[in-house]
Design a protein around this motif. Structure first.
Motif, PDB file in Angstrom:
ATOM      1  N   ILE B 197      -5.142  98.714  45.914  1.00  0.00           N
ATOM      2  CA  ILE B 197      -5.758  97.966  44.807  1.00  0.00           C
ATOM      3  C   ILE B 197      -5.472  96.476  44.951  1.00  0.00           C
ATOM      4  O   ILE B 197      -4.396  96.075  45.408  1.00  0.00           O
ATOM      5  N   ARG B 198      -6.446  95.669  44.550  1.00  0.00           N
ATOM      6  CA  ARG B 198      -6.241  94.226  44.495  1.00  0.00           C
ATOM      7  C   ARG B 198      -5.448  93.908  43.243  1.00  0.00           C
ATOM      8  O   ARG B 198      -5.980  93.938  42.133  1.00  0.00           O
ATOM      9  N   GLU B 199      -4.164  93.559  43.398  1.00  0.00           N
ATOM     10  CA  GLU B 199      -3.335  93.306  42.227  1.00  0.00           C
ATOM     11  C   GLU B 199      -3.779  92.050  41.491  1.00  0.00           C
ATOM     12  O   GLU B 199      -3.715  91.972  40.265  1.00  0.00           O
ATOM     13  N   ASP B 200      -4.265  91.070  42.255  1.00  0.00           N
ATOM     14  CA  ASP B 200      -4.703  89.832  41.597  1.00  0.00           C
ATOM     15  C   ASP B 200      -5.874  90.100  40.649  1.00  0.00           C
ATOM     16  O   ASP B 200      -6.008  89.447  39.625  1.00  0.00           O
ATOM     17  N   TRP B 201      -6.701  91.098  41.009  1.00  0.00           N
ATOM     18  CA  TRP B 201      -7.820  91.448  40.126  1.00  0.00           C
ATOM     19  C   TRP B 201      -7.304  92.149  38.874  1.00  0.00           C
ATOM     20  O   TRP B 201      -7.792  91.908  37.773  1.00  0.00           O
ATOM     21  N   LEU B 202      -6.315  93.020  39.054  1.00  0.00           N
ATOM     22  CA  LEU B 202      -5.717  93.713  37.903  1.00  0.00           C
ATOM     23  C   LEU B 202      -5.176  92.691  36.908  1.00  0.00           C
ATOM     24  O   LEU B 202      -5.468  92.741  35.711  1.00  0.00           O
ATOM     25  N   THR B 203      -4.383  91.746  37.426  1.00  0.00           N
ATOM     26  CA  THR B 203      -3.776  90.731  36.582  1.00  0.00           C
ATOM     27  C   THR B 203      -4.843  89.913  35.860  1.00  0.00           C
ATOM     28  O   THR B 203      -4.774  89.687  34.657  1.00  0.00           O
ATOM     29  N   LYS B 204      -5.841  89.506  36.628  1.00  0.00           N
ATOM     30  CA  LYS B 204      -6.886  88.656  36.074  1.00  0.00           C
ATOM     31  C   LYS B 204      -7.589  89.334  34.899  1.00  0.00           C
ATOM     32  O   LYS B 204      -7.933  88.675  33.916  1.00  0.00           O
ATOM     33  N   LEU B 205      -7.816  90.642  35.026  1.00  0.00           N
ATOM     34  CA  LEU B 205      -8.551  91.348  33.982  1.00  0.00           C
ATOM     35  C   LEU B 205      -7.601  92.006  32.977  1.00  0.00           C
ATOM     36  O   LEU B 205      -8.037  92.753  32.099  1.00  0.00           O
ATOM     37  N   GLY B 206      -6.311  91.725  33.105  1.00  0.00           N
ATOM     38  CA  GLY B 206      -5.340  92.267  32.167  1.00  0.00           C
ATOM     39  C   GLY B 206      -5.236  93.782  32.175  1.00  0.00           C
ATOM     40  O   GLY B 206      -5.175  94.410  31.127  1.00  0.00           O
ATOM     41  N   LEU B 207      -5.243  94.375  33.378  1.00  0.00           N
ATOM     42  CA  LEU B 207      -5.205  95.840  33.479  1.00  0.00           C
ATOM     43  C   LEU B 207      -3.844  96.315  33.972  1.00  0.00           C
ATOM     44  O   LEU B 207      -3.151  95.608  34.691  1.00  0.00           O
ATOM     45  N   GLU B 208      -3.507  97.542  33.572  1.00  0.00           N
ATOM     46  CA  GLU B 208      -2.283  98.182  34.046  1.00  0.00           C
ATOM     47  C   GLU B 208      -2.571  98.920  35.345  1.00  0.00           C
ATOM     48  O   GLU B 208      -3.717  99.258  35.635  1.00  0.00           O
ATOM     49  N   SER B 312     -17.222  95.172  52.750  1.00  0.00           N
ATOM     50  CA  SER B 312     -17.271  94.611  51.412  1.00  0.00           C
ATOM     51  C   SER B 312     -15.862  94.495  50.819  1.00  0.00           C
ATOM     52  O   SER B 312     -15.615  93.662  49.961  1.00  0.00           O
ATOM     53  N   VAL B 313     -14.930  95.337  51.310  1.00  0.00           N
ATOM     54  CA  VAL B 313     -13.542  95.218  50.879  1.00  0.00           C
ATOM     55  C   VAL B 313     -12.942  93.946  51.480  1.00  0.00           C
ATOM     56  O   VAL B 313     -12.308  93.149  50.785  1.00  0.00           O
ATOM     57  N   VAL B 314     -13.192  93.742  52.800  1.00  0.00           N
ATOM     58  CA  VAL B 314     -12.615  92.592  53.493  1.00  0.00           C
ATOM     59  C   VAL B 314     -13.188  91.280  52.971  1.00  0.00           C
ATOM     60  O   VAL B 314     -12.493  90.279  52.862  1.00  0.00           O
ATOM     61  N   SER B 315     -14.467  91.299  52.588  1.00  0.00           N
ATOM     62  CA  SER B 315     -15.069  90.046  52.126  1.00  0.00           C
ATOM     63  C   SER B 315     -14.768  89.779  50.655  1.00  0.00           C
ATOM     64  O   SER B 315     -15.250  88.819  50.098  1.00  0.00           O
ATOM     65  N   GLY B 316     -13.950  90.638  50.033  1.00  0.00           N
ATOM     66  CA  GLY B 316     -13.527  90.371  48.665  1.00  0.00           C
ATOM     67  C   GLY B 316     -14.549  90.758  47.610  1.00  0.00           C
ATOM     68  O   GLY B 316     -14.634  90.139  46.567  1.00  0.00           O
ATOM     69  N   LYS B 317     -15.340  91.795  47.905  1.00  0.00           N
ATOM     70  CA  LYS B 317     -16.328  92.241  46.929  1.00  0.00           C
ATOM     71  C   LYS B 317     -15.984  93.615  46.342  1.00  0.00           C
ATOM     72  O   LYS B 317     -16.645  94.078  45.428  1.00  0.00           O
ATOM     73  N   THR B 318     -14.999  94.271  46.916  1.00  0.00           N
ATOM     74  CA  THR B 318     -14.584  95.570  46.396  1.00  0.00           C
ATOM     75  C   THR B 318     -13.067  95.543  46.235  1.00  0.00           C
ATOM     76  O   THR B 318     -12.358  95.114  47.142  1.00  0.00           O
ATOM     77  N   GLY B 319     -12.583  96.011  45.095  1.00  0.00           N
ATOM     78  CA  GLY B 319     -11.171  95.813  44.795  1.00  0.00           C
ATOM     79  C   GLY B 319     -10.296  97.028  44.910  1.00  0.00           C
ATOM     80  O   GLY B 319      -9.096  96.967  44.640  1.00  0.00           O
ATOM     81  N   MET B 320     -10.867  98.158  45.295  1.00  0.00           N
ATOM     82  CA  MET B 320     -10.057  99.366  45.327  1.00  0.00           C
ATOM     83  C   MET B 320     -10.625 100.298  46.395  1.00  0.00           C
ATOM     84  O   MET B 320     -11.847 100.453  46.498  1.00  0.00           O
TER      85      MET B 320
END
Lengths: 294, 550
Positions: B197-208, B312-320
């Motif tokens: 998982i992209r942790e930075d995305w989790l943080t940004k969206l306030g997710l656990e 799409s994962v490598v280019s930063g378009k998919t987060g998990m």
């Protein structure tokens, strides 16, 4: 061309050109894509960001390829194979086409011979018998395994044969009257006036040898002896992640290196692209002339 | 034209493989003259029991002699695949020399191997890469029986490594209680499928971080709709999926129970059954169907293979995504495309938040067998003894034989190899302890090598073996308590060989249709199972259970 075109012809021309352009573009796009990949930064390539223009331009993949001894070794094998193989192909085709182009009166059972050759175009012994043959005559893992199995290219033979048959019989007769034997007639009459056809089949043979990969994979048991295209096949082929050994992390890292693969493909394609312009002027006339009497 | 012929010839050859093979082995026993001529020349020099008498074995090995690590070693020390520290070690300790007769990497090796099998041209010792080939060779009586050699000569250390996880590792190479090959044991932990998982995305969206499969869905939905890459466009996906989802995201299915193992045989009521036809598959499929409908997963997944879909994962378009620990090599480049990217691996979520069962097959690379009629077949076992002693024994020179000076896999440049199945996990544990105690200087073995890579700034190694939020942190937590072993390890059964591909075709197209919402996840699935059974599924299950004696 100078005649005025009817409406229908005009419409046809428009569609015709559109279709041909489309086909040409379809053929060119993958090439351009590969070239773009080869000049792109690896991160951009594995991110799928490269389409037809390099992203974050770099020479790195080429520098890497040029340093790669395995690549050059394979390149050397292919050069040898193309040179030796083409020489054998062309020589045999000429030597076979001459007698077979004679009329039935001069060479009895001529049609039978042609049919025997033609038969091998349609049917062959299959992979395993051929493999066993190569093994038993002891040329496995040598250059000859790439040259001898396809020494007589029947397609080229028929092309050449038809070309020879167009040579006026009078030419041959007058040569005979002047005291030339078959040998001399062939080399001093037939071969010189058949340059277009010979150039064409030379081109076919060179391209064929340059692009062949399957025989290399099968007959070369040491991957260090692979010709170029077999070598490329092993690095480009899609790996099945389920069956590959997972601890092979180094190789996996390399597998991702698509820009390097692209660079190797480009380098491998350049020599053959360079051959084309020199032989192409003979190309069309060679095929056309050979086919008139088909 | 000729290429096409050759290819179709290849296909025909595969089909006739069985017949050709059994025939060729008859020849070898009756006449034996051709094979003796090729290998006998060297062997005649040796007398019956080669204690110290020199002997040379021809070898078939699936490794690419042109590969970069081998070339690198050659440029450093002049060693090659045919003559290096390993081959010299075997020569010194056992007086055994190795002559590579067939050396190229899979899948080319597999083709050449089949040809050699069919034309009675096998080397003395060779890698067998598939269970099906193994079975053919055993049935044809083309191999030396290694039972006594292994029992009598195999060292304690060797046995402890090869049978470390379970003695079932010998199942595919056993016929009538006799063993005919030595498995190249590898860490089974390679079979894990982790949730990245992209942790930075989790943080940004306030997710656990996710605990349950519902959490996975919520996060995926938020990744799709919450514009995590912040470019103001709805151009992201929640979860990566590709056309081989059965294997590549099996961790997703595991979340719904051990029976939902789409690529394995599982045990149910004392019988082995195929994972992908179990009713536990319905729920995860329904979940994927919902995700597909809502655009959370790529609608074109059916036409994309893993490499394409990972773009799409490598280019930063998919987060998990779900993937093995070495996915780190693939996503290494994410940070170059998006400097803020931060990947983590979380423990596999399950339906109800309880520990997820991890379905593994026993880790091994291939098998090494000895051709019937080869002298002193026990030398193979002795080579294995020498090998494990050099790497894991009391006086082991680990880095010399494992990898040094930037050549990571010297351990693979031997004709035979095997690794301690715990090697990666141990490395993680040691690195973790050393970082906590500040004793990183005294690390040894693989841990030292991995740690050196981490120190030199290789993100991939830190990501794979580092102390926290890494694949091996999860392995450490779940192995071996949460492991369920594959219930069947043997060769494809007769029905699988004849019908396998069309049965598989049915499964993959039906599952894809369910995810795409063309078929119902409940009735559609039941219909698929019924059709699969009719096509031969029932029979395959019977055959497998008969093989297992159940």
């Amino acid at each position: 061309m100078l005649l005025r075109q009817t409406r229908g012809q005009k419409i046809f021309s428009v569609f015709n050109y559109a279709l041909l352009t489309l086909t040409a573009v379809l053929c060119l796009l993958p090439l351009i894509h590969v070239i773009a990949l080869s000049f792109s930064d690896n991160a951009a390539v594995s991110g799928g960001l490269v389409t037809l223009w390099p992203v974050r331009f770099t020479w790195e993949p080429y520098a890497y390829v040029l340093e790669r001894s395995a690549f050059w070794k394979a390149f050397g094998v292919t050069l040898q194979r193309a040179a030796l193989g083409t020489a054998v192909n062309v020589l045999l085709v000429i030597l076979l086409a001459y007698p077979l182009s004679m009329s039935g009166e001069k060479l009895r059972a001529r049609t039978l011979y042609v049919w025997i050759f033609f038969f091998t175009m349609l049917f062959n012994g299959g992979l395993i018998p051929t493999y066993i043959l190569i093994k038993e005559i002891g040329i496995m893992d040598t250059l000859w395994a790439l040259v001898l199995p396809g020494a007589v290219t029947v397609f080229n033979l028929i092309l050449m044969l038809n070309f020879f048959r167009q040579v006026p019989e009078e030419l041959e007769d007058s040569a005979m009257i002047d005291g030339a034997g078959h040998w001399r007639t062939l080399w001093q009459i037939y071969v010189p006036i058949s340059t277009p056809a010979i150039a064409t089949i030379t081109l076919f043979c060179v391209v064929g040898h340059w692009n062949a990969w399957f025989d290399g994979l099968i007959y070369m048991r040491d991957a260090a002896h692979y010709p170029l295209q077999s070598y490329l096949q092993t690095i480009v082929v899609k790996f099945d992640f389920q069956t590959m050994s997972a601890t092979d992390a180094q190789r996996l890292a390399q597998l991702n290196d698509r820009s390097v693969k692209a660079a190797q493909m480009v380098v491998a394609a350049v020599p053959i692209l360079l051959v084309y312009p020199f032989l192409q002027k003979y190309f069309v006339s060679g095929i056309k002339l050979g086919s008139v009497k088909g | 034209m000729r290429k096409k012929w050759a290819l179709s010839g290849m296909a025909v050859m595969m089909a006739f493989g069985v017949a050709a093979c059994s025939k060729s082995s008859e020849n070898s026993e009756n006449s034996g003259s051709t094979s003796a001529a090729s290998s006998g020349a060297v062997q005649t020099a040796s007398s019956d029991s080669a204690g110290g008498t020199p002997i040379t074995y021809t070898f078939g090995r699936n490794i690419d002699p042109n590969s970069d690590p081998i070339k690198l070693l050659e440029s450093q020390t002049g060693e090659t695949l045919a003559d290096n520290r390993w081959t010299r070690l075997f020569k010194e300790k056992l007086n055994v020399s190795v002559d590579y007769k067939m050396v190229t990497a899979s899948p080319t090796y597999d083709q050449q191997f089949k040809l050699a099998m069919a034309s009675n041209d096998l080397p003395d010792m060779f890698n067998v890469t598939s269970e099906a080939d193994m079975k053919q060779l055993m049935d044809a009586g083309a191999l030396e029986d290694l039972t006594d050699a292994y029992k009598q000569y195999g060292s304690e250390l060797l046995k402890s490594i090869i049978e470390a996880e379970t003695a079932r590792v010998f199942e595919p190479v056993t016929k009538d209680g006799k063993i005919y090959a030595i498995p190249l044991k590898m860490p089974s932990t390679n079979g894990y499928n982790h949730l990245w998982i992209r942790e930075d995305w989790l943080t940004k969206l306030g997710l656990e971080r996710p605990k349950t499969m519902d959490d996975v869905y919520k996060i995926a939905k938020a990744f799709k709709e919450g514009d995590p890459d912040g470019n103001g466009k709805p151009d992201t996906f929640g979860l990566q999926i590709d056309n081989a989802f059965r294997e590549n995201m099996k961790g997703f299915f595991w979340g719904y129970g051990a029976e939902a193992s789409p690529d394995m045989w599982v045990e149910r009521d004392g019988k082995a059954v195929r994972g992908f036809v179990q009713p536990e598959m319905k729920e995860p499929l329904a979940m994927l169907q919902t995700m597909y409908k809502e655009g959370i997963i790529d609608k074109e997944f059916g036409t994309k293979d893993n490499a394409k879909s990972m773009e799409s994962v490598v280019s930063g378009k998919t987060g998990m995504f779900y993937g093995p620990h070495w996915s780190a090599f693939t996503i290494d480049k994410t940070m170059q495309n998006d400097p803020n990217a931060k990947w983590i691996v979380v423990p596999l979520p399950s339906k109800d938040g309880s520990p997820t069962k991890v379905s593994l097959t026993i880790g091994k690379d291939s098998y090494v067998a000895v051709k019937k009629g080869t002298k002193n077949p026990e030398n193979l076992v002795k080579m294995f003894n020498v090998y494990v002693e050099a790497l894991f024994g009391k006086d082991a020179e680990f880095s010399k034989y494992y990898g040094e000076n930037g050549v990571e896999n010297i351990w693979q440049m031997s004709p035979i190899y095997t690794l301690d199945p715990m090697i990666d996990l141990k490395a993680h544990q040691e690195i973790k302890a050393a970082i906590e105690n500040g004793t990183t200087d005294s690390l040894g073995g693989t841990a030292a090598g991995f740690y050196a890579n981490i120190k030199s700034g290789m993100w991939t190694f830190e990501m794979m073996f580092g102390p926290k939020d890494t694949p091996f942190a999860y392995v450490d937590q779940s192995y071996p308590d949460q492991i369920v072993w594959n219930a069947y390890l043997g060769a494809p059964t007769p029905t699988q060989i004849t019908r396998g591909s069309s049965m598989d075709e049915l499964i993959i197209t039906s599952l894809t249709a369910i995810i795409m919402g063309k078929t119902d996840a409940d009735q559609g699935f039941d219909k698929m199972v019924a059709e699969w059974n009719k096509l031969g599924g029932d029979k395959v299950t019977q055959e497998v259970n008969a093989e297992l004696g159940k």
